[in-house]
Design a protein around this motif. Structure first.
Motif: not given
Ligand SMILES: C[S@@+](CC[C@H](N)C(=O)[O-])C[C@H]1O[C@@H](n2cnc3c(N)ncnc32)[C@H](O)[C@@H]1O
Length: 204
Positions: A91-101, A144-155
């Motif tokens: 149920r987290m396809p966007l998270h999976a995609k961004v982490l794979a990127w 906890s929140g997530s840093d994934l969006g911030w980190a992906a934007k930076a990358m």
């Protein structure tokens, strides 16, 4: 305390944090950890996070750093491993995609995305005595929140330059919000990272 990085922007961020009063008597030096200047001297502890995984030859890098340890000194490293990337909740396809990127980008840049599990062996091969070895799954939840969006934007510029994703696919302006919505709705934790840590000592 001496902070070292090859990147001037990383050093600037560290100096800012030190100026907040979080660290006293720190100096920050631009240098390559594969060959620190001799004049830098020796340290009782050398600490690093997510840095050996980016070196062409992490074992040689560890050897070079040992040359800057006081007798009986310690090396403490934490390095990531992309081993959890395939196991994201469906149920987290966007998270999976961004982490794979993110992992694909690091791999294309020459980083070892499976380095975490090799950290123990690198420390042993360098002749150090391992006193602690741990691996921790880092989970992100609505609490906890997530840093994934911030980190992906930076990358994002690196993702584009490595041909991993286009700016349109990343959609940086809305990415954090889309990720937040998915995390809130999923009802499951997101497997952000497997972090391997090793504390090792120089035997005298
Ligand atoms: C993924 S970041 C990790 C930053 C920080 N340690 C953390 O955990 O948030 C990797 C950092 O290592 C630095 N770096 C990579 N190779 C290096 C080298 N050979 N010598 C010094 N710094 C290096 C990069 O410039 C970057 O700032």
């Amino acid at each position: 305390m001496t902070g070292v990085d090859v990147s001037e922007s990383a050093l600037a961020a560290a100096r800012n944090k030190a100026d907040d009063g979080r660290v006293s008597s720190a100096r920050f030096v631009r240098a390559d950890i594969n060959g620190l200047p001799q004049g830098m001297g020796r340290f009782d502890v050398i600490v690093g996070r997510r840095v050996l995984m980016y070196q062409k030859d992490p074992a040689r890098c560890a050897d070079a750093l040992i040359g800057h340890l006081e007798p009986g000194g310690r090396m403490i490293f934490q390095e990531s491993d992309g081993m959890l990337s395939p196991f994201q909740p469906c149920r987290m396809p966007l998270h999976a995609k961004v982490l794979a990127w993110m992992w694909d980008t690091v791999a294309r840049e020459g980083g070892d995305v499976r380095f975490g599990r090799r950290l123990y062996a690198v420390m042993k091969t360098a002749g150090l005595s391992v006193t602690l070895a741990r691996a921790e799954a880092v989970l992100h939840t609505p609490e906890s929140g997530s840093d994934l969006g911030w980190a992906a934007k930076a990358m994002a510029p690196r993702m584009v330059s490595e041909g991993v994703a286009t700016l349109e696919e990343i959609g940086a302006e809305t990415l954090e919000e889309r990720l937040r919505t998915e995390l809130m709705k999923s009802g499951e934790p997101f497997f952000r990272d497997m972090a391997f840590g090793v504390c090792a000592e120089m035997t005298v």
